[in-house]
Design a protein around this motif. Sequence first.
Motif, PDB file in Angstrom:
ATOM      1  N   TYR A  88     -55.424  57.604-100.604  1.00 26.78           N
ATOM      2  CA  TYR A  88     -54.649  58.503 -99.548  1.00 26.78           C
ATOM      3  C   TYR A  88     -53.684  57.780 -98.474  1.00 26.78           C
ATOM      4  N   ASP A  89     -52.678  57.717 -98.529  1.00 27.07           N
ATOM      5  CA  ASP A  89     -51.494  56.927 -97.797  1.00 27.07           C
ATOM      6  C   ASP A  89     -50.878  57.780 -96.734  1.00 27.07           C
ATOM      7  N   PRO A 146     -51.016  60.234 -93.069  1.00 33.45           N
ATOM      8  CA  PRO A 146     -51.257  59.979 -91.629  1.00 33.45           C
ATOM      9  C   PRO A 146     -53.042  60.397 -91.383  1.00 33.45           C
ATOM     10  N   THR A 147     -53.412  59.723 -90.429  1.00 33.01           N
ATOM     11  CA  THR A 147     -54.600  60.454 -89.931  1.00 33.01           C
ATOM     12  C   THR A 147     -54.529  61.701 -89.296  1.00 33.01           C
ATOM     13  N   GLU A 177     -53.073  60.811 -85.846  1.00 36.04           N
ATOM     14  CA  GLU A 177     -51.744  60.480 -86.002  1.00 36.04           C
ATOM     15  C   GLU A 177     -50.635  61.758 -86.351  1.00 36.04           C
ATOM     16  N   ASP A 235     -58.958  56.857 -87.080  1.00 30.94           N
ATOM     17  CA  ASP A 235     -58.511  55.535 -87.758  1.00 30.94           C
ATOM     18  C   ASP A 235     -58.668  55.722 -89.511  1.00 30.94           C
ATOM     19  N   ARG A 236     -57.567  55.044 -90.051  1.00 25.36           N
ATOM     20  CA  ARG A 236     -57.532  55.179 -91.317  1.00 25.36           C
ATOM     21  C   ARG A 236     -58.872  54.570 -92.000  1.00 25.36           C
ATOM     22  N   SER A 237     -59.422  55.268 -92.956  1.00 22.82           N
ATOM     23  CA  SER A 237     -60.341  54.938 -93.982  1.00 22.82           C
ATOM     24  C   SER A 237     -60.268  54.217 -94.948  1.00 22.82           C
ATOM     25  N   ASP A 291     -64.054  59.378 -91.190  1.00 25.00           N
ATOM     26  CA  ASP A 291     -62.804  58.966 -91.977  1.00 25.00           C
ATOM     27  C   ASP A 291     -61.670  59.460 -91.613  1.00 25.00           C
ATOM     28  N   ASN A 292     -60.583  58.923 -91.531  1.00 22.13           N
ATOM     29  CA  ASN A 292     -59.321  59.594 -91.345  1.00 22.13           C
ATOM     30  C   ASN A 292     -59.243  60.517 -90.169  1.00 22.13           C
ATOM     31  N   ILE A 332     -55.293  66.726 -95.741  1.00 20.35           N
ATOM     32  CA  ILE A 332     -55.976  65.309 -95.284  1.00 20.35           C
ATOM     33  C   ILE A 332     -57.270  65.337 -95.756  1.00 20.35           C
TER      34      ILE A 332
END
Length: 485
Positions: free
Chosen positions: A255-256, A258-259, A262, A247-249, A243-244, A235
């Motif tokens: 980058y698609d 998970p954080t 997650e 919450d998603r940055s 970032d990530n 990640i």
Amino acid sequence: MSTDTTSSRPLLSRDSRETRDSRETPTGRRDSAADVQSRRGDEVSRSGAREAGGLGDTTLFRFATAGSVDDGKSTLVGRLLHDAKAILADQLEQVARTSADRGFAHGEFDFALLTDGLRAEREQGITIDVAYRYFATDARSFILADCPGHVQYTRNMVTGSATADAVVVLIDARKGVVEQTRRHLAVVSLLRVPHVIVAVNKIDLTGFDEDRFRAVEDQALTVAAELGLIDTHVIPVSALEGDNIVDRSARTPWYDGPTLRELLETLPARQAEEDAAFRLPVQTVIRPQGGVSALIDDAEAEDLRDYRGFAGRVSSGSVRVGDRVQVFPGGHETTVTGIRVAGRVAESAHTAQSIAVTLADEVDAARGALIATAGTVPSGHAEAEVEIFQLDVRPIAPGARVLAKHGTSTVQAIVTEVLSRRDLDTLALEDAAELAVNEIGRVRIRFASALPLEPYAEDREGGALLLIHPVDGATLAAATVVTAV
């Protein structure tokens, strides 16, 4: 690798530091003597027991952080706790004041101060000891171990990772995989931690460059494959900027995945694997024999007069009333007639819960015995080849007399032979005469009494040992069973 039920601290409780984030609250019910004694076990197990009693439906997940010096481990942990709203307001105020006093200018405060609790750690800006934090989200509860990155504290990293469901290994995006990264991944491989999360940190300092992330990702996955790590996730994160983490940055649109949170919330925990054979190392035998509190009503006191419960922490599998079980040593087979979880009568119990069971027959099972699913009791072994993680400054050499702790049983033992030392860069075994602090290698040990040992590759609990100095009680080494004779 935790082998006792009296503490939730992995391996070296005397060398570890815990910082509690919450307090237990009483249930409000009056407890009998059997209730009180059956709750003796680690705090985490009690948490799991409360879940079984209907007070929550989240699972427990243990994870550790590791990485090289200044890769941002403590900052990441602090950010994760902060963004998960797991920090008390007064602690935030104190950290904010300390950060201001030190002239910290990047953001509201220094997140690393939330976990670096020792004075030496704060003064040097490094992690020395393993810091344990307890927090929860809506999805599950967590025990987090923030491990040091220095080479001389590799033993602390072993301590923090031994019971983990996952290890988060940080890599500086600018430096990529370095020697200490490989060493930590090697330890994770030897400890057979189920899941590895590689957090490529400080991605903000590369301008959120996808090419740089992909290059580091390839390095990490290549090393993981070489070490036999199967479930590895990579990640891109910025612990300082957030970032990530939770919450998603928007700054990493390429980058698609998970954080970090997650991923931690969705990876399977070891305790959820209920298909394993039931194992209950007996910690104590509960016999109130009429010695109950005056607050207990006469009917319950009479029921407890002949109560004989075998208490301990379930190390694997699950058990229900009516199940056939077998006791080691002796091999006596009997039936479970009752279960108490956190002092409450229950129909079943599962991994990591501290329980007390009653059996249909009068069996000889004191502290150190093992109650297991009938037909699955391991054979007793008086000798074994083990992988040693040397934790004490005194080296392990042939002829060393130690105490070997397996589950709740402690027996005298002797190191008969030092077989090899492991090169942590390649994991290859090389000849050795002794094993010094922070070294890993293989030795042969002979036990004064037979133990129900299982290969660590098959059972992380049944294949774990501690070697203890017989005079001063210091933990000399952690060990995992390779083969038993």
